[in-house]
Design a protein around this motif. Structure first.
Motif, PDB file in Angstrom:
ATOM      1  N   UNK A  95      -0.034  -6.815 -13.126  1.00 43.20           N
ATOM      2  CA  UNK A  95       0.141  -5.664 -14.018  1.00 43.20           C
ATOM      3  C   UNK A  95       0.602  -4.439 -13.228  1.00 43.20           C
ATOM      4  N   UNK A  96      -0.034  -4.192 -12.084  1.00 43.25           N
ATOM      5  CA  UNK A  96       0.365  -3.025 -11.287  1.00 43.25           C
ATOM      6  C   UNK A  96       1.770  -3.180 -10.724  1.00 43.25           C
ATOM      7  N   UNK A  97       2.147  -4.386 -10.311  1.00 43.82           N
ATOM      8  CA  UNK A  97       3.494  -4.612  -9.771  1.00 43.82           C
ATOM      9  C   UNK A  97       4.555  -4.403 -10.852  1.00 43.82           C
ATOM     10  N   UNK A  98       4.272  -4.897 -12.061  1.00 38.48           N
ATOM     11  CA  UNK A  98       5.249  -4.782 -13.143  1.00 38.48           C
ATOM     12  C   UNK A  98       5.424  -3.345 -13.617  1.00 38.48           C
TER      13      UNK A  98
ATOM     14  N   UNK B 152      13.902  -8.633 -12.276  1.00 33.45           N
ATOM     15  CA  UNK B 152      13.937  -9.844 -13.104  1.00 33.45           C
ATOM     16  C   UNK B 152      13.258 -11.013 -12.390  1.00 33.45           C
ATOM     17  N   UNK B 153      13.438 -11.093 -11.090  1.00 36.75           N
ATOM     18  CA  UNK B 153      12.796 -12.155 -10.325  1.00 36.75           C
ATOM     19  C   UNK B 153      11.277 -12.028 -10.403  1.00 36.75           C
ATOM     20  N   UNK B 154      10.780 -10.788 -10.313  1.00 35.60           N
ATOM     21  CA  UNK B 154       9.337 -10.563 -10.424  1.00 35.60           C
ATOM     22  C   UNK B 154       8.825 -10.967 -11.807  1.00 35.60           C
TER      23      UNK B 154
ATOM     24  N   UNK C 168       1.504   1.296  -5.253  1.00 34.02           N
ATOM     25  CA  UNK C 168       2.224   0.945  -4.036  1.00 34.02           C
ATOM     26  C   UNK C 168       1.425  -0.024  -3.169  1.00 34.02           C
ATOM     27  N   UNK C 169       0.106   0.154  -3.118  1.00 32.16           N
ATOM     28  CA  UNK C 169      -0.728  -0.773  -2.348  1.00 32.16           C
ATOM     29  C   UNK C 169      -0.690  -2.152  -2.952  1.00 32.16           C
ATOM     30  N   UNK C 170      -0.674  -2.213  -4.294  1.00 33.24           N
ATOM     31  CA  UNK C 170      -0.640  -3.510  -4.965  1.00 33.24           C
ATOM     32  C   UNK C 170       0.679  -4.221  -4.715  1.00 33.24           C
ATOM     33  N   UNK C 171       1.773  -3.441  -4.708  1.00 31.30           N
ATOM     34  CA  UNK C 171       3.088  -4.043  -4.495  1.00 31.30           C
ATOM     35  C   UNK C 171       3.216  -4.600  -3.091  1.00 31.30           C
ATOM     36  N   UNK C 172       2.496  -4.015  -2.158  1.00 27.96           N
ATOM     37  CA  UNK C 172       2.624  -4.401  -0.752  1.00 27.96           C
ATOM     38  C   UNK C 172       2.144  -5.814  -0.494  1.00 27.96           C
ATOM     39  N   UNK C 173       1.171  -6.314  -1.294  1.00 29.72           N
ATOM     40  CA  UNK C 173       0.608  -7.641  -1.062  1.00 29.72           C
ATOM     41  C   UNK C 173       0.941  -8.560  -2.218  1.00 29.72           C
TER      42      UNK C 173
END
Length: 340
Positions: free
Chosen positions: A13-16, A23-25, A62-67
């Motif tokens: 959810x955080x990444x989206x 689109x790949x995500x 940003x922290x969520x996207x990192x991992x």
């Protein structure tokens, strides 16, 4: 549903909701949700929670996207820290669904409401209806406490959709059917009825208990309606207790278009049906004299005044205003002719 799945859902959810969405995500997220019903439910609950709390901070995103999501199960990772607040809220929401009696949905007199459940099923409530919904990993349960509801069930072979009404259960996996629970005395002693529109359902005693051979489950075919009487308060297949017919589906579903279609309906039953949709209640001054009258036609629900005057013109009756509504009556001469 495990904490690990909830943590992974919170990271998705955080990444989206970050600037790096692609689109790949999105395809990866859909593939993750496709792993099981628990994955889909966790994602839906975390999405709902995100919307309710207004999202997390930019630093958390940003922290969520990192991992990657698979590391979110470890609370020591940056993604685990980033998703912790959201996952905690998701846990509260999900466990409330599992442990709480359920969400209650209702409509008032003359009101209709469409509810899309978390599994994708649609529930359309007719006037004066109350239901309770409880979704878990193993079963989707709805109780119709009173009123009428149309169910369009999303397919999920692993999670049956069970609607409880009086002492019985309607079991489906992916289908469309109508359930109406009738208060005692409203319609010739009928406790409830189930109309199958498409697919297949099984109607059985609640809990699967059988006290006699006549308590065997009823397997319904499309177009059939099962009508069960109030007597003894149980589902039985005896001719006097339950019967199956094939009504006109368009007539039964006319309330969705704001109409009641009556076909040679006894006047007391027609009035009872129209009274469901209006606070202006119609009463018969002499139900014994007028009960033999029959009504046919299409009438707008909620317009009891128009219905009463239409019936009065048709049968030469008198409409009299009274406290809380209207009264239909016949002159002494007309009443005598009706009885004869």
């Amino acid at each position: 549903m495990t904490r690990e799945i909830l943590a992974e859902a919170s990271v998705w959810v955080t990444r989206l909701h970050s600037h790096s969405r692609s689109r790949a995500m999105e395809r990866e997220c859909l593939a993750w949700q496709a792993q099981s019903a628990a994955h889909r439910l966790a994602f839906e609950r975390c999405t709902d929670t995100w919307q309710e709390v207004g999202g997390l901070t930019r630093a958390q995103i940003q922290a969520a996207v990192s991992d990657p999501p698979h590391r979110a199960g470890s609370w020591g990772s940056r993604a685990g820290h980033a998703a912790l607040a959201l996952t905690t809220l998701c846990l509260a929401v999900v466990f409330a669904v599992i442990l709480w009696p359920g969400d209650t949905y209702s409509t008032g007199v003359g009101e209709q409401r469409v509810i899309v459940l978390a599994d994708g099923s649609r529930m359309t409530l007719n006037t004066s209806t109350e239901t309770r919904v409880r979704l878990t990993d193993s079963q989707r349960s709805v109780t119709v406490k009173h009123g009428e509801a149309l169910f369009e069930v999303a397919k999920d072979a692993g999670r049956p959709f069970v609607v409880s009404v009086t002492d019985s259960e309607v079991v489906a996996t992916g289908t469309a059917f109508l359930v109406r629970s009738t208060p005692p005395g409203e319609s010739a002693g009928e406790a409830f009825n189930v109309t199958l529109i498409e697919g297949q359902v099984i109607v059985k005693r609640a809990g699967g208990a059988m006290q006699s051979a006549t308590d065997a489950p009823v397997v319904m075919a499309p177009g059939e309606r099962l009508r069960v009487g109030h007597s003894a308060g149980t589902l039985r297949q005896g001719a006097e207790q339950a019967r199956v017919d094939r009504p006109q589906l368009d007539r039964l579903l006319a309330w969705q278009r704001g109409f009641a279609i009556l076909d040679d309906t006894p006047l007391p039953d027609a009035i009872a049906d129209m009274n469901r949709y209006s606070k202006v209640q119609i009463a018969l001054a002499d139900s014994t004299a007028l009960r033999s009258l029959r009504i046919s036609g299409s009438y707008r629900t909620g317009d009891n005044e128009g219905f009463a005057h239409a019936v009065a013109r048709l049968h030469g009756l008198v409409v009299t205003p009274r406290e809380g509504g209207l009264e239909l009556s016949a002159s002494p001469a007309d009443a005598a002719s009706i009885r004869n």
